[in-house]
Every structure is written in C-alpha cells, then in structure tokens.
Design a protein around this motif. Structure first.
Motif, short mmCIF file in Angstrom:
data_model
loop_
_atom_site.label_atom_id
_atom_site.label_comp_id
_atom_site.label_asym_id
_atom_site.label_seq_id
_atom_site.Cartn_x
_atom_site.Cartn_y
_atom_site.Cartn_z
N ALA A 461 0.83 -1.20 0.00
CA ALA A 461 0.00 0.00 0.00
C ALA A 461 0.86 1.25 0.00
CB ALA A 461 -0.92 0.01 1.22
N VAL A 462 0.53 2.20 -0.86
CA VAL A 462 1.17 3.51 -0.89
C VAL A 462 0.11 4.52 -0.47
CG1 VAL A 462 2.41 5.21 -2.24
CG2 VAL A 462 2.68 2.78 -2.76
N VAL A 476 -2.10 -0.32 10.01
CA VAL A 476 -2.94 -0.42 8.82
C VAL A 476 -3.63 -1.78 8.76
CG1 VAL A 476 -2.87 -0.53 6.29
CG2 VAL A 476 -1.65 1.29 7.49
N ARG A 477 -2.89 -2.83 9.05
CA ARG A 477 -3.48 -4.17 9.02
C ARG A 477 -4.56 -4.33 10.09
NH1 ARG A 477 -0.91 -8.41 6.41
NH2 ARG A 477 -1.38 -9.86 8.12
N ASP A 482 -10.71 -5.56 9.98
CA ASP A 482 -12.13 -5.65 10.29
C ASP A 482 -12.99 -5.69 9.03
OD1 ASP A 482 -11.62 -5.58 13.00
OD2 ASP A 482 -11.83 -3.40 13.14
N HIS A 483 -12.37 -5.39 7.88
CA HIS A 483 -13.15 -5.26 6.64
C HIS A 483 -12.69 -6.19 5.53
CE1 HIS A 483 -14.59 -1.49 8.47
NE2 HIS A 483 -13.33 -1.24 8.74
N LEU A 484 -11.47 -6.73 5.67
CA LEU A 484 -10.88 -7.51 4.59
C LEU A 484 -10.33 -8.83 5.09
CD1 LEU A 484 -8.76 -4.66 2.91
CD2 LEU A 484 -10.90 -5.60 2.01
N ALA A 485 -10.35 -9.84 4.20
CA ALA A 485 -9.71 -11.12 4.53
C ALA A 485 -8.21 -10.90 4.69
CB ALA A 485 -9.98 -12.12 3.41
N VAL A 493 3.84 -1.06 3.71
CA VAL A 493 3.19 0.25 3.62
C VAL A 493 4.25 1.31 3.35
CG1 VAL A 493 1.94 2.05 4.91
CG2 VAL A 493 1.24 -0.35 5.12
N VAL A 494 3.97 2.18 2.39
CA VAL A 494 4.85 3.30 2.08
C VAL A 494 4.03 4.57 2.13
CG1 VAL A 494 6.54 4.23 0.46
CG2 VAL A 494 6.02 1.78 0.43
#
Length: 525
Positions: A461-462, A476-477, A482-485, A493-494
């Motif tokens: 993710a940027v 971020v994870r 709560d919303h994604l598998a 992450v950047v």
C-alpha cells in the motif's frame, strides 16, 4: 425516412438564432452562441481554403479554451475528424499520436509550440496554426516560419459555408487513451456515439436547457468534454470554462456562478473538499454533481452528503463516450459505492474473464461488457486491438471487473490487469484501496502487487497522509482487518507525498511501481 442531421455545427447555429445568452464564460470573457458560431463559420471557411477536407484529421494541443471548442466544431462543420491531444504528453508520445492519426492540420497553443517544433519534421501535418486569438495564452511575436497565426484564417469577408450534414456513423473524433500500459490507441467516436451519450444523460440526470456547467476537467478527456459540457454548450446553457483545475477557483466558481452541473474525477472532488471555506460555501444550486473516471471512495460520497451534495457515481470509458452506467442522486446513500444501473439506451453484461461465459448470478464478479449506440466502433488503424475488444456479437469488453447486486446495480471492483494473485487468491486493489482511504488521516491510497517468495505476490500500500500521520503496517493491518480477509491485507506500507496520476486523474500504476522500486519500504510483515 432521411437520416437526421446531428452535426454539432448545425446545433450551434440553431442555438445562435435564439435570444442572446452567454454560451461560454471563459477566464473573464463572456461569449455568446452567436459570436461562437460566427467564429466557427469563419474558421471552417479558412480551413477549407487551406485544403482540409471531409475525413481529414485536425489535432488540437493546448489547455482548456474556447479555441478547443472552435476547432472541434469547425472540424464538424467540414466533416473533418477532431483529435484532441493530451497536453501533458512528452514529445515522443505526441509524435506517435500525430503519425498514427495522420494529422493534416495542427492547432497549437504557445506553451506547446517548442514541443511541436522539435518533432515537426517527423509528423505528416501540412499546416501548423499557432493560437494568437486567446488573451489567456498569448502567442510569441516572432514564431518560426513553420507557423501560421490562427487569426489569419478568421477573415470575416469569406462567404459562409453550410455545415455538412452528419449522421450516426460519421466519424467525429479520435480520442487517444491515456496509455498507462503502452502506446495510446485512437478510440474512434462517431457523431452517433456522442449524440446518444447526450440522450442517455438527459434521460436520467437532472439536466436542463438553462444549466450552468463548470468545465475544469481536461476537455481532451471524454469525461471533461462529453459528460456534461458539450451537451450544455449545444443545448442552450452556459459553460464556465477554466483552463485547468484549481480547487480554490473551483469552489469560488461553484458559488459565484450558481453552477448546476459539474463533472469531476474523485481526486478533484477530494481536493475541493479540502479548500478552506468548503464547509460554509453555498452549493445549493449544484443539482447534478457526477463523479467518475476512477474508483470512488465511499467516504468521499458520505463527506459530500453531509454538505447536502449528493455525488452521482457513473461508470464508463473513452470507448463508451463516456457513460454506460449511472446512479441517480436519490440512491447515492442507499447504494453507496455502486456505479449504478445501465443507461437507458445501453446494454451491460458480465462475463467470466477466463471462459467468456455469461454471468447471470448476483454478487458474482466478472468482466463488464457494453453494447449500444454510444460504444466505439473500434480503434483507429488498429484492427487487432478492435477485434480483441469487440466480440462478434458487438459487445465491448472493458477490462474492468464488476459485480451486480440483486437489484441490478453494478459495483466496479477493479481493472482486470491490476488484479493481484496472492497464494492462489484474487485480490482486487480497488477493494483494498477503498478500505484504506477511510483510515484516519489518509488522503489517498493505492495498492499494487509485489513479488513474494512464499505467496507469489502480496499487497503493498502507498498512502498519502495529513501532516503528522505516518501509519505503520501493523496499524494499517489492524484497521483493515475488520473489513478484509487476511490475504488482502497489506504486508508493506509506504507513505508518499503524492500519487502519480495522468491528466485525466487516473492513477498511473506503472509509474507507481517504478517509484516503489526506488523507495522500498523498510517495514514489512
């Protein structure tokens, strides 16, 4: 029965006979339909004297301007083909387009003169016209011998010509795709494609003859030109035309001119919402605010709804001129995230991208295909690309993945080519991006796949963030979990200052991947 003449030049002439009303408000100048039509007539006569004929291509290179409209409609006046060129392209890209389309005439603003001079010996154009009629972009006093001043073609003593009659199958323009994954292709749009999009829009969008439309999106982009702007100009409204997008100027124009219709991409709406004074601005005149051209974060829609502005999401491409689906304002909140239902005179279906089998079940993802009178007839000088995109039944295969709910409304998932395969599971970046865009302090989110020894690919993710916001990959994870598998969660992450976008507001993931290669994140999980 004789075919109906749908020429924009004829439509402008009809409008010019109506009571005087400002047709274009451009950088402080008020231009009536009569004045615009007279300029078009003179321009068309001058172009005819230089040898431009029906079917020839005339290209325009410059920012949004009245000259853009004049060139486009003068081309239609003669039955020539208009080629608007992306003003952000490099010389090699412009060379490719001008050679590919076989441009007969070039109309160029001063800011792009040197670029054209650098490639003039390598392109087929017989006539080079330098815009010297626009105070917003004054021309040099001493251009090289290559150039003729545009004003030299506008002599008022030429006998006016009747516009040629144009019908559904007549080629109107070549719009070159953004080329984010290779050489741009020339999308052939007929006058029928353009006209039927207007019929679709006026059938379902709250548009009126006296609309005030703000045009800040690039006119070389089909959304900027044909979502609302062209129909407003020809139908009788006023186009508030700006040379480019400035968020503060945009807010001032919306309020000052009582703008009723406005098309923009999500990044533009997001920037507008950050302008000081946005929360207090009177936007009560804005009836139809259409957002398209890139994935729309649901939070953006909710933010505008709090201002009593219901963003109306649509979906389409250059090839669909532009709209194939549309979500009415009254469903903005009930169907947040949906790109809407098919336009009245457009068919939509989903097919399995691997087998090509038609998908009839709800909530099953597939490639979205489009058929209708607004859909391109193909790509200029590129039969292989045309055959790859349009099947024998006339369905245009968009390359976008979508699913349809039980009510028949479509949700765009992502571009097929951007799909990430992680451990055998399909991950659609746009789905992840929508979740990450809701993280507190995150302004924009972009997701790409990166190589991984164990899983094949994982998600990177940027993010662009407010000052002081530097989320860790663990944070971020935890938020997105709560919303994604789990297989969809970013492993890296950047944080970046901005995301690379083209002039149409679309994220350019090829450039993003190059940037990531240089700025490898230290933090992974």
């Amino acid at each position: 029965m004789a075919a109906v003449d749908i020429s924009p030049a004829a439509a402008l002439r009809r409008r010019a006979h109506s009571p005087t009303r400002t047709a274009v408000l451009y950088e402080g100048r008020e231009i009536s339909a009569g004045r615009l039509s007279a300029t078009v007539d003179a321009f068309a006569a001058g172009l005819a004297e230089t040898g431009l004929r029906r079917g020839d291509r005339i290209a325009y290179l410059g920012f949004n301007s009245v000259t853009f409209f004049e060139t486009m409609i003068a081309a239609a006046h003669l039955g020539a083909v208009f080629v608007p060129v992306n003003f952000r392209l490099a010389a090699d890209e412009v060379r490719h387009i001008l050679n590919d389309c076989g441009a007969h005439t070039l109309v160029v603003e001063e800011g792009h003169r040197e670029l054209v001079e650098s490639i003039a010996d390598e392109v087929p154009a017989r006539r080079h016209l330098l815009v010297d009629t626009d105070p917003a972009c004054p021309a040099t006093d001493s251009p090289t011998a290559l150039w003729d001043p545009l004003s030299s073609l506008l002599a008022p003593d030429r006998a006016p010509r009747e516009p040629v009659a144009l019908h559904d199958d007549d080629l109107a323009m070549l719009m070159y795709t953004s080329g984010t994954t290779g050489r741009p292709k020339g999308v052939m749009l007929t006058h029928g494609n353009i006209w039927w999009n207007a019929v679709n829009v006026d059938s379902v969008v709250d548009t009126r003859a006296d609309d005030v439309n703000l045009a800040m999106a690039p006119l070389f982009h089909i959304g900027g030109l044909n979502a609302l702007t062209l129909r407003t100009l020809l139908r009788g409204g006023t186009v508030v035309l700006r040379r480019g997008f400035d968020p503060a100027q945009c807010l001032d124009d919306l309020v000052r001119h009582g703008v009723s219709t406005f098309f923009a991409v999500p990044a533009m709406f997001a920037a507008l919402a950050r302008v000081p004074g946005f929360a207090e601005a009177d936007l009560s005149a804005l009836r139809s605010a259409i957002v398209a051209g890139a994935p729309v974060p649901p939070q953006l829609i909710r933010d505008y709804a709090e201002r009593d502005v219901l963003l109306q999401q649509a979906w389409g491409l250059t090839e669909t001129a532009p709209f194939a689906t549309y979500l009415p304002a009254e469903l903005t909140l009930r169907k947040t995230g949906s790109a809407g239902a098919p336009m009245p005179y457009t068919e939509i279906c989903l097919v399995d991208p691997v087998t090509g089998v038609r998908i009839h079940e709800a909530d099953t993802s597939g490639e979205i295909c489009v058929r209708g009178p607004n859909v391109t007839v193909g790509y200029w000088n590129n039969p292989d690309a045309t055959r790859a995109a349009i099947d024998d039944a006339g369905w245009f295969h968009s390359g976008d993945i979508a699913h349809r709910d039980e009510d028949g409304f479509y949700y765009i998932v992502d571009r097929l080519q951007d799909m990430i395969i992680s451990g055998g599971e399909n991950v659609y970046p746009a789905e992840v991006e929508r979740v990450l865009a809701a993280y507190p302090g995150v302004r924009e989110a972009a997701v790409i796949g990166v190589s991984d020894a164990k899983w094949g690919e994982t998600v990177l993710a940027v993010l662009t963030c407010d000052a002081g916001t530097v989320p860790t990959v663990e944070e971020v994870r935890a938020f997105a979990g709560d919303h994604l598998a789990r297989y969809k969660l970013p492993t890296r992450v950047v944080v970046a200052e901005h995301l690379p976008r083209n002039a149409s507001g679309k994220l350019v993931k090829v450039e993003l991947r190059r940037w990531v290669e240089v700025h490898q994140p230290a933090e992974t999980v």
